[in-house]
Design an enzyme around this catalytic site. Structure first.
Site, PDB file in Angstrom:
ATOM      1  CG  HIS A 415      -2.364   0.511   0.826  1.00  0.00           C
ATOM      2  ND1 HIS A 415      -2.447   1.544  -0.159  1.00  0.00           N
ATOM      3  CD2 HIS A 415      -3.624   0.356   1.408  1.00  0.00           C
ATOM      4  CE1 HIS A 415      -3.811   1.720  -0.081  1.00  0.00           C
ATOM      5  NE2 HIS A 415      -4.453   1.073   0.796  1.00  0.00           N
ATOM      6  CG  ASP A 419      -2.496   5.159  -4.675  1.00  0.00           C
ATOM      7  OD1 ASP A 419      -1.851   5.180  -3.678  1.00  0.00           O
ATOM      8  OD2 ASP A 419      -2.551   6.122  -5.550  1.00  0.00           O
TER       9      ASP A 419
END
Length: 443
Positions: A415, A419
């Site tokens: 992450h 995204d």
């Protein structure tokens, strides 16, 4: 007689330490030139150390699971002739302390002239351990019931260990009749026969008998490397997993037609090369996912080449051989390379460069794939695509309930780099290729 000292070999690439994974010999064993003495490991590559001479094992320089420096003492052999070191040369501290060598008898040594006329003595064999429970009688003899000491590791080949695991047999309690106390398939057969003979009288009682036994298993070799890799990945990478359901009915129909037409000439296709092709095509629009993140330097390197890691389960644990330049391979070339690498990994023959350098990983448990999973990213990559099993389920299609072959993709992403929206779009892109497989071949 002389002493030939074998040192821990230099594996290359600047590696200073390696782990001793397995001994194939014990003190007192006679060895011949090119016989494998030990397995050592660096990263996920296992290297076998052969003997350069004929001789008899005098002492071992380390214990299984020990991390040893390159150039340290690995093993000493008694050889005919002068050897490569003086016979009374001392070893390195811990290595010599752990060695099991023939006791010195300097007070009983014969003069040189007298000793020269005596025939050479046979190599000393290791003395039997009275309480080990191992039998050297023929396999037809009565099997003793004594178990090994808890600290004594049973010796058996990988094939015997796998069979014992499948049968639910604890090798610790199986008497051995093989060479050097090794458990054989015959010993397993005898153990099974012995259990069957008493099953009539004690079967139900044994099935519900309470147990208090414990077993401590050292985490060494490949299992240690896997543990370290998984710990590093989870410690460094903030994972998130995205799951999508995919209708692979048309893909499976295409695969069946391709195999019917070309399997004899080009080999049989599994789902993996088709999935690999879909990933390659989808990555063209999402270059940030085909990447490696050096979080120490704060640099993400995006790759044009797709070096696809394909997770493969082996007897020792999970390994990830790498299909180089998957973007340049057609379906059959990709299938052949996946099969070759998987076999090399399972047999322990995979080279170091075949187990490193992947830019994204494909993980599949096949028929055991379950409904959903949360795969762990292969650090320092930023994504892994996990494949769950294909099941036939009722689906509403065009207003009718029909049977369709469905499969989930459970994929994890870093992450920090990827995204959530881009991860979802990437998987949807793969889904589009798999649900309309003709698009796999349209440029």
């Amino acid at each position: 007689m002389g002493i030939h000292l074998i040192k821990m070999p230099d594996i290359g690439e600047g590696i200073a330490e390696v782990e001793l994974v397995e001994w194939h010999v014990q003190p007192g064993d006679a060895v011949v030139e090119d016989q494998i003495l030990a397995d050592v490991m660096t990263d996920k590559a296992t290297v076998q150390v052969p003997s350069p001479v004929n001789g008899t094992v005098e002492s071992l320089g380390g214990k299984v699971g020990e991390v040893m420096a390159v150039g340290s003492e690995l093993i000493r052999l008694q050889v005919d002739g002068a050897g490569n070191i003086a016979a009374n040369a001392g070893g390195t501290g811990a290595a010599r302390a752990d060695a099991v060598a023939e006791p010195a008898a300097s007070s009983n040594q014969q003069p040189e002239s007298e000793a020269a006329s005596q025939p050479p003595k046979p190599a000393k064999q290791p003395e039997p351990v009275p309480d080990s429970g191992r039998s050297v009688a023929p396999t037809s003899a009565v099997i003793p019931t004594a178990a090994r000491a808890q600290s004594e590791k049973p010796l058996a080949s990988p094939a015997v260990r796998k069979r014992a695991w499948d049968l639910g047999i604890e090798l610790q309690y199986v008497p051995a009749t093989g060479a050097a106390g090794q458990i054989t398939h015959t010993d397993l057969d005898a153990w099974l026969a012995r259990g069957t003979a008493g099953a009539g009288a004690t079967g139900r009682a044994a099935a519900y008998a309470s147990r208090d036994d414990e077993q401590q298993v050292s985490v060494i070799g490949l299992r240690r490397k896997i543990a370290e890799k998984m710990q590093e990945s989870k410690r460094r990478i903030p994972h998130f997993t995205y799951v999508e359901e995919i209708d692979v009915t048309e893909l499976e129909a295409l695969r069946a037609r391709l195999n019917a037409r070309w399997a004899g000439e080009r080999g049989k296709l599994t789902l993996l090369p088709l999935l690999a092709r879909a990933i390659v095509l989808a990555l063209r629009d999402f270059p940030q996912i085909n990447a490696r993140y050096d979080d120490d330097a704060g640099v993400v390197t995006r790759y044009g080449a797709v070096h696809l890691g394909v997770a493969a389960q082996t007897e020792s644990g999970l390994m990830v051989p790498v299909v180089r330049h998957a973007e340049a391979l057609d379906l059959w070339a990709c299938a052949a390379e996946i099969a070759r690498l998987a076999e090399a990994a399972r047999s322990g023959r995979a080279a170091r460069d075949e187990l490193s350098g992947s830019t994204i990983t494909l993980s599949s448990l096949g028929a055991l794939g379950g409904v959903v999973s949360t795969p762990v990213i292969n650090h320092p990559e930023v994504a892994i695509v996990g494949v769950n099993r294909v099941v036939e389920r009722p689906v509403i299609l065009g207003g009718a309930v029909v049977a369709r072959k469905m499969m989930n993709l459970s994929s994890s992403f870093d992450h920090r780099v990827v995204d959530g929206m881009h991860a979802a779009e990437f998987i949807q892109k793969i889904r589009g290729y798999l649900e309309c497989p003709a698009m796999l071949f349209v440029e």
